[in-house]
Design a protein around this motif. Sequence first.
Motif, PDB file in Angstrom:
ATOM      1  N   ALA A  71       0.835  -1.204   0.000  1.00 46.40           N
ATOM      2  CA  ALA A  71       0.000   0.000   0.000  1.00 46.40           C
ATOM      3  C   ALA A  71       0.871   1.256   0.000  1.00 46.40           C
ATOM      4  CB  ALA A  71      -0.924  -0.003   1.211  1.00 46.40           C
ATOM      5  N   ARG A  72       1.948   1.221   0.763  1.00 45.16           N
ATOM      6  CA  ARG A  72       2.858   2.379   0.798  1.00 45.16           C
ATOM      7  C   ARG A  72       3.486   2.630  -0.573  1.00 45.16           C
ATOM      8  NH1 ARG A  72       4.296   0.040   6.095  1.00 45.16           N
ATOM      9  NH2 ARG A  72       3.567   1.464   7.733  1.00 45.16           N
ATOM     10  N   ASN A  73       3.605   1.573  -1.359  1.00 44.38           N
ATOM     11  CA  ASN A  73       4.146   1.698  -2.717  1.00 44.38           C
ATOM     12  C   ASN A  73       3.070   2.027  -3.749  1.00 44.38           C
ATOM     13  OD1 ASN A  73       6.779   1.094  -1.822  1.00 44.38           O
ATOM     14  ND2 ASN A  73       6.434  -1.117  -2.043  1.00 44.38           N
ATOM     15  N   LYS A  74       1.827   2.276  -3.261  1.00 41.77           N
ATOM     16  CA  LYS A  74       0.695   2.651  -4.128  1.00 41.77           C
ATOM     17  C   LYS A  74       0.443   1.604  -5.219  1.00 41.77           C
ATOM     18  CE  LYS A  74       0.241   6.712  -2.101  1.00 41.77           C
ATOM     19  NZ  LYS A  74       0.380   7.973  -2.833  1.00 41.77           N
ATOM     20  N   GLU A  75       0.464   0.308  -4.836  1.00 37.92           N
ATOM     21  CA  GLU A  75       0.277  -0.758  -5.817  1.00 37.92           C
ATOM     22  C   GLU A  75      -1.196  -1.072  -6.078  1.00 37.92           C
ATOM     23  OE1 GLU A  75       2.632  -4.203  -4.916  1.00 37.92           O
ATOM     24  OE2 GLU A  75       4.405  -3.016  -4.376  1.00 37.92           O
ATOM     25  N   PHE A  76      -2.108  -0.450  -5.333  1.00 39.01           N
ATOM     26  CA  PHE A  76      -3.543  -0.653  -5.541  1.00 39.01           C
ATOM     27  C   PHE A  76      -4.293   0.543  -4.965  1.00 39.01           C
ATOM     28  CE2 PHE A  76      -1.825  -3.369  -2.141  1.00 39.01           C
ATOM     29  CZ  PHE A  76      -2.346  -2.726  -1.028  1.00 39.01           C
ATOM     30  N   ASP A  77      -5.609   0.601  -5.239  1.00 34.36           N
ATOM     31  CA  ASP A  77      -6.437   1.738  -4.815  1.00 34.36           C
ATOM     32  C   ASP A  77      -7.399   1.371  -3.681  1.00 34.36           C
ATOM     33  OD1 ASP A  77      -5.425   3.359  -7.016  1.00 34.36           O
ATOM     34  OD2 ASP A  77      -6.659   2.054  -8.291  1.00 34.36           O
ATOM     35  N   LEU A 101      -3.906   4.249   5.629  1.00 37.82           N
ATOM     36  CA  LEU A 101      -4.321   3.981   4.251  1.00 37.82           C
ATOM     37  C   LEU A 101      -5.063   5.171   3.656  1.00 37.82           C
ATOM     38  CD1 LEU A 101      -5.487   0.310   4.835  1.00 37.82           C
ATOM     39  CD2 LEU A 101      -3.527   1.011   3.441  1.00 37.82           C
ATOM     40  N   GLU A 102      -5.870   5.836   4.486  1.00 38.05           N
ATOM     41  CA  GLU A 102      -6.590   7.020   4.002  1.00 38.05           C
ATOM     42  C   GLU A 102      -5.609   8.091   3.554  1.00 38.05           C
ATOM     43  OE1 GLU A 102      -9.351  10.544   5.918  1.00 38.05           O
ATOM     44  OE2 GLU A 102      -9.461   8.530   6.785  1.00 38.05           O
ATOM     45  N   ASP A 103      -4.527   8.280   4.311  1.00 40.20           N
ATOM     46  CA  ASP A 103      -3.505   9.264   3.938  1.00 40.20           C
ATOM     47  C   ASP A 103      -2.824   8.880   2.626  1.00 40.20           C
ATOM     48  OD1 ASP A 103      -4.109  10.654   6.216  1.00 40.20           O
ATOM     49  OD2 ASP A 103      -2.413   9.896   7.381  1.00 40.20           O
ATOM     50  N   LEU A 104      -2.809   7.582   2.321  1.00 40.12           N
ATOM     51  CA  LEU A 104      -2.208   7.107   1.074  1.00 40.12           C
ATOM     52  C   LEU A 104      -3.211   7.120  -0.084  1.00 40.12           C
ATOM     53  CD1 LEU A 104      -0.225   4.038   2.499  1.00 40.12           C
ATOM     54  CD2 LEU A 104       0.763   6.181   1.654  1.00 40.12           C
ATOM     55  N   GLY A 105      -4.443   7.506   0.226  1.00 37.94           N
ATOM     56  CA  GLY A 105      -5.478   7.525  -0.803  1.00 37.94           C
ATOM     57  C   GLY A 105      -6.086   6.174  -1.080  1.00 37.94           C
ATOM     58  N   ILE A 106      -5.964   5.249  -0.107  1.00 38.46           N
ATOM     59  CA  ILE A 106      -6.476   3.883  -0.267  1.00 38.46           C
ATOM     60  C   ILE A 106      -7.614   3.665   0.730  1.00 38.46           C
ATOM     61  CG2 ILE A 106      -5.894   1.417  -0.056  1.00 38.46           C
ATOM     62  CD1 ILE A 106      -3.014   2.201  -0.830  1.00 38.46           C
ATOM     63  N   VAL A 107      -8.703   3.077   0.291  1.00 47.03           N
ATOM     64  CA  VAL A 107      -9.851   2.823   1.163  1.00 47.03           C
ATOM     65  C   VAL A 107      -9.976   1.326   1.441  1.00 47.03           C
ATOM     66  CG1 VAL A 107     -11.112   4.840   0.364  1.00 47.03           C
ATOM     67  CG2 VAL A 107     -11.443   2.659  -0.791  1.00 47.03           C
TER      68      VAL A 107
END
Length: 497
Positions: A71-77, A101-107
């Motif tokens: 998730a930190r590597n933005k491998e998915f949404d 995860l919210e800070d990373l734009g992931i829900v």
Amino acid sequence: MQKESGKRYCVYARVSTEEQAEKDLSIPFQLERCRYHAQGKGGEVVKEFVDAGESARTDKRPEFQKMIDAARNKEFDVILVHKFDRFARNDYDFVVYEKLLEDLGIVVESVSEPGDASTPAGYIGRRMMQVISTWYSKNLAIEVKKGMYKKVENGGWPKKAPFGYLNKHDKNSAWVEVDPERGPVVTQAFEAMATDGWTLSEWTEQAYALGYRSRNGLKIGKSAWGDIFHNRFYLGETWIKKGDVPIKGVHPPLVKEDIFTKVQEILRQHDKHKQRTHRHKYLLRGLVYSEDAGSPCWAETHIEKKASYYRSRAKSNGSNVFYNARDIEQQLPDYIHKVAITEEQRQEMRKELAKMFEDEAATNEELKQAEARLSKLEKMEKNLQQLAIEEEISFADFKEHRTRIESERARLNVTVDAIKQRQHLVKADFEIALDLATKLNFFYEKGGFDERRLLCEVIFKRINVKDGKIASVDLNAPFRLIASKASGSGTVVYGGR
């Protein structure tokens, strides 16, 4: 199901034991549901992480941590789970990782518990689901402990059999039997120790010379022999954990009482080790509040004075206030008893609560407004269809108005579902609390430190101390209501801290 084309999905599946991993609430079932959900929303599953045999009470799960790294590597949404308790059953972990995860734009989305956490209703619904999941996890741990005590009281042994015995089981029960090969070894060892008065070091070498070996065929070490010689299980007694009062088991004893007693005396005479200083385990760490100083308290141990106490963080008249830990904790059972209720009180409270929730549902303005608007939208749609049939409006206008109606109706349905789900979850929260309250005395009296500490965290919000005495307690929400009933007020009331 609304399409969200182009989104990259990560699926996370978990079961808490290897046995569950092979049964129906299985990994394949979770994966299949999540894949179908992602496909239905027009997304693509790009990652899958599976923890089989891992508890969600902790974040120390190998695949879970790999997922967070991805998730930190933005491998998915989106992270997709079958239920939110697959993600975490610990309140702190859930909130911390959801915020990360919210800070990373992931829900994080649940197939079985839909809802938009970005809306107030969706956020409250998700928090309540997490609260119930945590309650379930904690209550399950206590229920398992109760079952273990019941098994021991019936003469069973729910743990690995000590050296000299073998575990046996069938479909309905488990027990221990004497190991025909190693059972006599234990008996002979006690008799030799009682007769010749060996030290543990001497006996370890003598036993090896006599050919006594462990289950694995290895030398039995000094500490292992020490555990054997101190183990009252060989007298035919059972218990759950160290500190419990032993009770008579159903397994055959390997040692006579007089021989066991003599061996204990010999071991005491040979014990040249200094007595270790035992640190106090603080039952109320993080819960004690000093009314004398107007501040929370730290838990501290003074090793030289062998004193354990709760110390106020703030000062009163220029000095911190100290409360003897044991004195405070010894007062706690009185407050536990005040929260405990009988089965009759539980049934009575269930009826009162049912009436209370019905009244609340009937007077919920947000719910009433949403349902009224839905009813109005239904009439508007019928009128719109009639106008279209009579060609009073163009097809393009009809389509535009119908789209608006459908969009508003979908939003209102989400609101109504969230409110009703929240009401249901709050009711379930009280049901669990009522069940726990009927067993509080048993759990507190029979439980070890970990069980008692868990009870304190669940029941108490704060313990208020003044002049070395517990002045009052602040209860967590469900137990405030229960305590009012247990005190004999006869009615369910709100309020209190």
